[in-house]
Design an enzyme around this catalytic site. Sequence first.
Site, short mmCIF file in Angstrom:
data_model
loop_
_atom_site.label_atom_id
_atom_site.label_comp_id
_atom_site.label_asym_id
_atom_site.label_seq_id
_atom_site.Cartn_x
_atom_site.Cartn_y
_atom_site.Cartn_z
N ARG A 1 -63.18 48.51 -10.17
CA ARG A 1 -62.49 47.22 -10.01
C ARG A 1 -63.16 46.16 -10.89
O ARG A 1 -62.48 45.32 -11.48
CB ARG A 1 -62.53 46.77 -8.54
CG ARG A 1 -61.57 47.59 -7.68
CD ARG A 1 -61.85 47.40 -6.21
NE ARG A 1 -61.50 46.08 -5.73
CZ ARG A 1 -61.98 45.55 -4.61
NH1 ARG A 1 -62.86 46.22 -3.88
NH2 ARG A 1 -61.62 44.36 -4.24
N ARG B 1 -53.60 38.27 -12.35
CA ARG B 1 -54.72 39.07 -12.82
C ARG B 1 -54.55 39.49 -14.27
O ARG B 1 -55.49 40.03 -14.85
CB ARG B 1 -54.85 40.32 -11.96
CG ARG B 1 -55.82 40.19 -10.77
CD ARG B 1 -55.76 41.49 -10.03
NE ARG B 1 -56.89 41.86 -9.25
CZ ARG B 1 -57.05 41.60 -7.96
NH1 ARG B 1 -56.21 40.83 -7.34
NH2 ARG B 1 -58.06 42.10 -7.29
N ARG C 1 -69.40 43.96 3.18
CA ARG C 1 -68.19 43.35 3.72
C ARG C 1 -67.51 44.30 4.73
O ARG C 1 -67.41 45.49 4.48
CB ARG C 1 -67.23 43.07 2.56
CG ARG C 1 -65.94 42.43 2.94
CD ARG C 1 -65.35 41.66 1.79
NE ARG C 1 -64.74 42.51 0.77
CZ ARG C 1 -64.11 42.02 -0.29
NH1 ARG C 1 -64.05 40.73 -0.49
NH2 ARG C 1 -63.59 42.83 -1.19
N LYS D 1 -63.20 34.63 -3.10
CA LYS D 1 -61.90 33.97 -3.25
C LYS D 1 -61.15 33.88 -1.92
O LYS D 1 -60.60 32.85 -1.59
CB LYS D 1 -61.02 34.73 -4.25
CG LYS D 1 -61.53 34.76 -5.67
CD LYS D 1 -60.49 35.36 -6.61
CE LYS D 1 -60.09 36.78 -6.29
NZ LYS D 1 -61.15 37.79 -6.48
N ARG E 1 -63.48 48.41 3.61
CA ARG E 1 -62.21 48.72 2.95
C ARG E 1 -62.39 49.93 2.04
O ARG E 1 -63.42 50.06 1.38
CB ARG E 1 -61.80 47.51 2.11
CG ARG E 1 -60.56 46.84 2.60
CD ARG E 1 -60.39 45.51 1.93
NE ARG E 1 -60.20 45.60 0.48
CZ ARG E 1 -60.07 44.54 -0.32
NH1 ARG E 1 -60.13 43.34 0.19
NH2 ARG E 1 -59.90 44.69 -1.60
P1 AMP Z 1 -57.85 42.27 -3.83
O1 AMP Z 1 -57.69 42.28 -2.35
O2 AMP Z 1 -57.33 41.02 -4.46
O3 AMP Z 1 -59.26 42.59 -4.28
O4 AMP Z 1 -56.92 43.45 -4.40
C1 AMP Z 1 -57.12 44.79 -4.02
C2 AMP Z 1 -56.35 45.71 -4.97
O5 AMP Z 1 -54.95 45.41 -4.92
C3 AMP Z 1 -56.73 45.58 -6.44
O6 AMP Z 1 -57.86 46.35 -6.78
C4 AMP Z 1 -55.45 46.07 -7.12
O7 AMP Z 1 -55.35 47.49 -7.05
C5 AMP Z 1 -54.36 45.51 -6.22
N1 AMP Z 1 -53.95 44.14 -6.63
C6 AMP Z 1 -54.09 43.00 -5.90
N2 AMP Z 1 -53.58 41.94 -6.56
C7 AMP Z 1 -53.13 42.43 -7.74
C8 AMP Z 1 -52.51 41.83 -8.87
N3 AMP Z 1 -52.26 40.50 -8.93
N4 AMP Z 1 -52.17 42.63 -9.92
C9 AMP Z 1 -52.39 43.95 -9.89
N5 AMP Z 1 -52.98 44.59 -8.86
C10 AMP Z 1 -53.35 43.84 -7.78
#
Ligand code: AMP
Length: 217
Positions: free
Chosen positions: A172, A88, A128, A13, A161
């Site tokens: 996740r 989400r 990654r 994404k 990360r």
């Molecule tokens: P991402 O970089 O989008 O994979 O997000 C990393 C982490 O940030 C996720 O595993 C969640 O803990 C938190 N996070 C990111 N976006 C959201 C969202 N829209 N709602 C809830 N938690 C989020």
Amino acid sequence: MLIVLLGAPGVGKGTQAQILTQRYGLMRLATGDLLREEIAAGSELGRRVQAVMGRGELVSDAIIADLVRQRLDGAAAGRGVVFDGFPRTVAQAQLLEQLLHDLGRRRLDAVIQIDLPTEEIVRRISGRRSCTHCGALYHIEDHPPRSAGRCDRCGAQLVLREDDRPEVVAERLRVYHQHTALLLKFYQNGSHLVAVDGDGTVEEVSQRIQQALTAAT
Ligand code: AMP
């Protein structure tokens, strides 16, 4: 143009959102990046979300609502937004509708769901690496940096990360699947939901997204 990119962690994404921002001059609103910025800045919010993110769980809808509300105000005047990693949950999807309505914007132009088999997701996430300084993304096999462990753009150190470690990735993915069926149902009623195959090169997937957007808009 208002586009939502849906899909499990690791489907690409972020990469595809960046391509869309360049192609259409859109703003990218990535809640994961915003949260990581808060953590890096050592803010109170950052301290509150760090442990939750470290476990691979979702941050509360209320916190996400505040973050998105702040960012979306400024974007209203722009050419549009690509939402990456948001919404989400169904509550977040409803919030987004409300925010767009309040800003006097029309509805979403397209909701694109990027699909990828779990084995490929795990391969992509475990390889990654991201830059600690500028956030640039690499993959140790698919897109390695010129000099091992260093960012091509700014020379800073590349890291895995914290939440890309295998045990956290499993959580996740579990959390993603728990919410995704309801979210897809929400978007099937009314929005332009399109599924795109995320397997292939960055360019191939980007072309599929392009075709999906042409069909949806
Ligand atoms: P991402 O970089 O989008 O994979 O997000 C990393 C982490 O940030 C996720 O595993 C969640 O803990 C938190 N996070 C990111 N976006 C959201 C969202 N829209 N709602 C809830 N938690 C989020």
